[in-house]
Write a protein that holds these residues in place. Sequence first.
Motif, PDB file in Angstrom:
ATOM      1  N   MET A 248       7.035 -27.643  13.277  1.00 22.92           N
ATOM      2  CA  MET A 248       7.700 -27.489  11.986  1.00 22.92           C
ATOM      3  C   MET A 248       8.241 -28.828  11.502  1.00 22.92           C
ATOM      4  O   MET A 248       8.159 -29.159  10.311  1.00 22.92           O
ATOM      5  CB  MET A 248       8.845 -26.476  12.118  1.00 22.92           C
ATOM      6  CG  MET A 248       9.409 -25.992  10.787  1.00 22.92           C
ATOM      7  SD  MET A 248       8.236 -24.992   9.839  1.00 22.92           S
ATOM      8  CE  MET A 248       8.043 -25.972   8.369  1.00 22.92           C
ATOM      9  N   ALA A 251       5.352 -30.769  10.198  1.00 26.44           N
ATOM     10  CA  ALA A 251       4.951 -30.246   8.885  1.00 26.44           C
ATOM     11  C   ALA A 251       5.874 -30.811   7.799  1.00 26.44           C
ATOM     12  O   ALA A 251       5.402 -31.248   6.737  1.00 26.44           O
ATOM     13  CB  ALA A 251       4.983 -28.722   8.889  1.00 26.44           C
ATOM     14  N   TYR A 263       0.049 -31.512   6.410  1.00 24.08           N
ATOM     15  CA  TYR A 263       1.116 -30.527   6.191  1.00 24.08           C
ATOM     16  C   TYR A 263       0.593 -29.113   6.447  1.00 24.08           C
ATOM     17  O   TYR A 263       1.204 -28.333   7.186  1.00 24.08           O
ATOM     18  CB  TYR A 263       1.638 -30.658   4.768  1.00 24.08           C
ATOM     19  CG  TYR A 263       2.545 -29.536   4.317  1.00 24.08           C
ATOM     20  CD1 TYR A 263       3.748 -29.277   4.957  1.00 24.08           C
ATOM     21  CD2 TYR A 263       2.188 -28.738   3.222  1.00 24.08           C
ATOM     22  CE1 TYR A 263       4.586 -28.251   4.536  1.00 24.08           C
ATOM     23  CE2 TYR A 263       3.014 -27.706   2.795  1.00 24.08           C
ATOM     24  CZ  TYR A 263       4.213 -27.468   3.454  1.00 24.08           C
ATOM     25  OH  TYR A 263       5.034 -26.447   3.036  1.00 24.08           O
ATOM     26  N   GLU A 264      -0.577 -28.800   5.891  1.00 28.36           N
ATOM     27  CA  GLU A 264      -1.158 -27.473   6.082  1.00 28.36           C
ATOM     28  C   GLU A 264      -1.599 -27.266   7.527  1.00 28.36           C
ATOM     29  O   GLU A 264      -1.486 -26.158   8.067  1.00 28.36           O
ATOM     30  CB  GLU A 264      -2.323 -27.277   5.114  1.00 28.36           C
ATOM     31  CG  GLU A 264      -1.882 -27.190   3.656  1.00 28.36           C
ATOM     32  CD  GLU A 264      -3.048 -26.962   2.703  1.00 28.36           C
ATOM     33  OE1 GLU A 264      -4.201 -26.911   3.180  1.00 28.36           O
ATOM     34  OE2 GLU A 264      -2.800 -26.838   1.489  1.00 28.36           O
ATOM     35  N   LEU A 267       1.445 -26.366   9.448  1.00 31.98           N
ATOM     36  CA  LEU A 267       1.913 -25.030   9.062  1.00 31.98           C
ATOM     37  C   LEU A 267       1.094 -23.941   9.745  1.00 31.98           C
ATOM     38  O   LEU A 267       1.633 -22.913  10.177  1.00 31.98           O
ATOM     39  CB  LEU A 267       1.843 -24.861   7.542  1.00 31.98           C
ATOM     40  CG  LEU A 267       2.997 -25.408   6.712  1.00 31.98           C
ATOM     41  CD1 LEU A 267       2.849 -24.977   5.259  1.00 31.98           C
ATOM     42  CD2 LEU A 267       4.355 -24.926   7.245  1.00 31.98           C
TER      43      LEU A 267
END
Length: 309
Positions: A248, A251, A263-264, A267
């Motif tokens: 997290m 991310a 980022y994805e 996630l």
Amino acid sequence: MSSRTEQQIMQGWDPAAEPLLTITCPAYNQREYIAQTLDSFLAQQTDFPFEILVNDDASHDGTAGVIANYAARYPRLIRPVFHQQNQYQQGKYCFPALFNMARGRYIAYCDGDDYWCDPLKLQKQVDFLQAHPDYVITYHDAVVVDAQGEHGLQLGPQLRCNATNMDLLKGRRISTLTAVFRNVLHELPRELEQAPMLDLCWWSLLGAYGKGKYMPDIAPGGYRVHCGGVFSMRSNKRKIHMSLQTHMALANYYQHQGDQKLYEHYLVQVFGLALAAISPGQKLRALALMLRNVTFNLFKRLNFSATRG
């Protein structure tokens, strides 16, 4: 204790040269193991100077005394750092502060309860990095060791290979005690300051500087599993929670960097870890909620496209 003297270890080194490599070793209540760890450092045979930076985080079992004895015997090789109050318990990590204290162009890492088995390990890894500027890190495998003996290799077959820049950026798993990398990690981004698994963050940050080289010709090191291990003896639930927090944090970091792809990626990892952490009934509810949200967003996009058409 190592039978080699400081003079024997430093034989052939340029006495005026700065250390080319710094071994960083955090230690805490590892009196039973720290001597073997330090001996494995002192067994290294290199044609370049190296230093050993040992950080004792206010141990209360005699670990600091063992480190002090070694430092007294090898004053030109070992630089000890002793804390009077435990930094980890206050939420303060010794990195990147320890990296910033390192004088070497390269960093080798090994916890105070792990050890190396190949006396040419550092020479092989530094030689490779010197010859290949497009690589930022080298690593090899380790065997898992407990009170009953050795229990196989730490890395799976799919991880015994080189890593691209993107593999590293995505948090490629590496046996931490085997890593030698360029000394470029001088700051820890604010988003990663509370990540429990800092080594995963290091590999991701290093991906911005180059690739990773797996070196199968180096004898595996020893990754020790015991009741005092910071990570190895955590419950599976706690390990998942630590990994969840770390992914997290990564991310959030890449979101602030404007890197949508990474980022994805993180996630997705967070979603998988979150599912692993909850009960079967909660998994079904979470999947149902996800399906509802995906369906809602899909219809919303289709409706928007139709309206524009």
